[in-house]
Write a protein that holds these residues in place. Structure first.
Motif, mmCIF file in Angstrom:
data_model
loop_
_atom_site.group_PDB
_atom_site.id
_atom_site.type_symbol
_atom_site.label_atom_id
_atom_site.label_comp_id
_atom_site.label_asym_id
_atom_site.label_seq_id
_atom_site.Cartn_x
_atom_site.Cartn_y
_atom_site.Cartn_z
ATOM 1 N N ARG A 152 2.348 5.015 -0.393
ATOM 2 C CA ARG A 152 1.770 6.333 -0.130
ATOM 3 C C ARG A 152 2.427 7.435 -0.947
ATOM 4 O O ARG A 152 1.885 8.545 -1.010
ATOM 5 N N ARG A 187 0.853 -1.195 0.000
ATOM 6 C CA ARG A 187 0.000 0.000 0.000
ATOM 7 C C ARG A 187 0.882 1.237 0.000
ATOM 8 O O ARG A 187 1.095 1.884 1.023
ATOM 9 N N ARG A 212 3.644 4.095 -5.924
ATOM 10 C CA ARG A 212 2.287 3.900 -6.468
ATOM 11 C C ARG A 212 2.342 3.612 -7.964
ATOM 12 O O ARG A 212 1.599 2.766 -8.481
#
Length: 331
Positions: free
Chosen positions: A189, A187, A194
């Protein structure tokens, strides 16, 4: 002079040296000398030019170097028009060229003449037999190999991205499901990670798509092997895919003069092709075809059976060292 001698003197071969973009033809007479040569592009127009060129010798025999390789398109067109062609192996034509008075000079015209001389002088050359089933099978095998190669490249790119997103990347074999599970734990950030994760997700989708394509082509290959009525799949440990690759490479097994010649043309010893050459050749012993052994009975004498217990390790003999050797070593 007899009619047979006259026919031999009048014999002409239309020999073709094929390339990807061109066909070079040479009309070679019984005196082993070129009567004329022609070079045309690989196209419908070029094929018509070849046919017009050959009309000057109505009883000529066609000979193509590598008729199941680069010469396959021309052989297929000739077969569709009811014209038989002789398959001249490339090694035979090269040997003729090397032994010629031109000292093996290399040009398309010289190659075509060498093919013609080989066709006129060699014994046992076979006519080209175009098998549509084998042609389709070869196309399927090559198509599957291309997809598998693309999948391997995609998985390598995916692995490189995962090593940047996860410490150590993903260990073991990497497939779409394994990569998807690993990405669920990531995940990020910041923009950089990303972007890497989004690219990795896209690659996972590509791998899944390629897996479906490989499965579909594999099913088609299995159906084509069944349609070929080949008995290769009856050999122990030889499946549809391996049988398809052998059939696509070998085509008509009877074009080889013996099992040894067949095995020589295969990739190498120990492969499925070599096994097939030794076990499924028409003249092979039926007993060996039923259950082939790696070694004959005489050579297996004294050999340890597979899976036998290891021999006990012998104790190292240290007292046999020379007394002059110091324990500290000699440097």
């Amino acid at each position: 002079m007899s009619s047979t001698s006259t026919q031999q003197q009048d014999r002409v071969v239309i020999a073709v040296d094929p390339h990807k973009a061109s066909w070079t033809a040479a009309a070679v007479g019984a005196g082993l000398t070129p009567l004329d040569t022609l070079r045309v592009p690989v196209s419908q127009q070029g094929y018509r030019q070849l046919r017009r060129f050959a009309t000057r010798w109505p009883n000529a025999v066609w000979a193509i170097e590598g008729a199941i390789g680069l010469g396959a398109p021309l052989a297929t067109r000739l077969s569709a028009d009811g014209i038989d062609a002789v398959d001249v192996p490339a090694k035979l034509a090269a040997r003729v060229r090397t032994l010629s008075t031109g000292h093996g000079r290399k040009s398309d015209s010289d190659d075509a003449v060498s093919v013609g001389i080989a066709a006129l002088t060699a014994v046992g050359l076979r006519s080209v037999a175009v098998d549509e089933t084998i042609t389709a099978l070869r196309a399927l095998v090559e198509h599957r190999d291309d997809i598998v190669r693309t999948r391997t490249q995609t998985v390598n790119r995916l692995h490189a991205l995962l090593t940047k997103l996860l410490p150590g990347g993903v260990s073991g074999s990497l497939d779409a499901e394994t990569a998807a599970r690993a990405l669920r734990t990531v995940r990020p950030r910041t923009p950089g990670p990303r972007t890497l994760r989004r690219l990795a997700v896209d690659l996972v989708g590509e791998v899944r798509h390629l897996d479906r394509r490989i499965a579909a082509v594999t099913t088609e290959i299995s159906a084509a092997v069944a349609a070929s009525s080949s008995s290769l799949t009856e050999l122990r440990g030889l499946g549809d895919l391996t049988a398809a690759k052998i059939l696509a490479r070998v085509e008509d097994v009877h074009r080889f003069r013996s099992a040894a010649a067949f095995a020589t043309a295969c990739p190498g010893p120990g492969t499925a092709s070599s096994t097939a050459a030794c076990t499924s050749w028409p003249s092979a012993d039926p007993a060996r075809r039923a259950r082939p052994d790696l070694l004959p009975a005489k050579a297996r004498r004294g050999k340890e059976p597979q899976g036998s217990h290891a021999l006990p390790e012998k104790t190292t003999v240290r007292h046999g060292l020379p007394r002059t050797v110091s324990r500290r070593g000699t440097c």
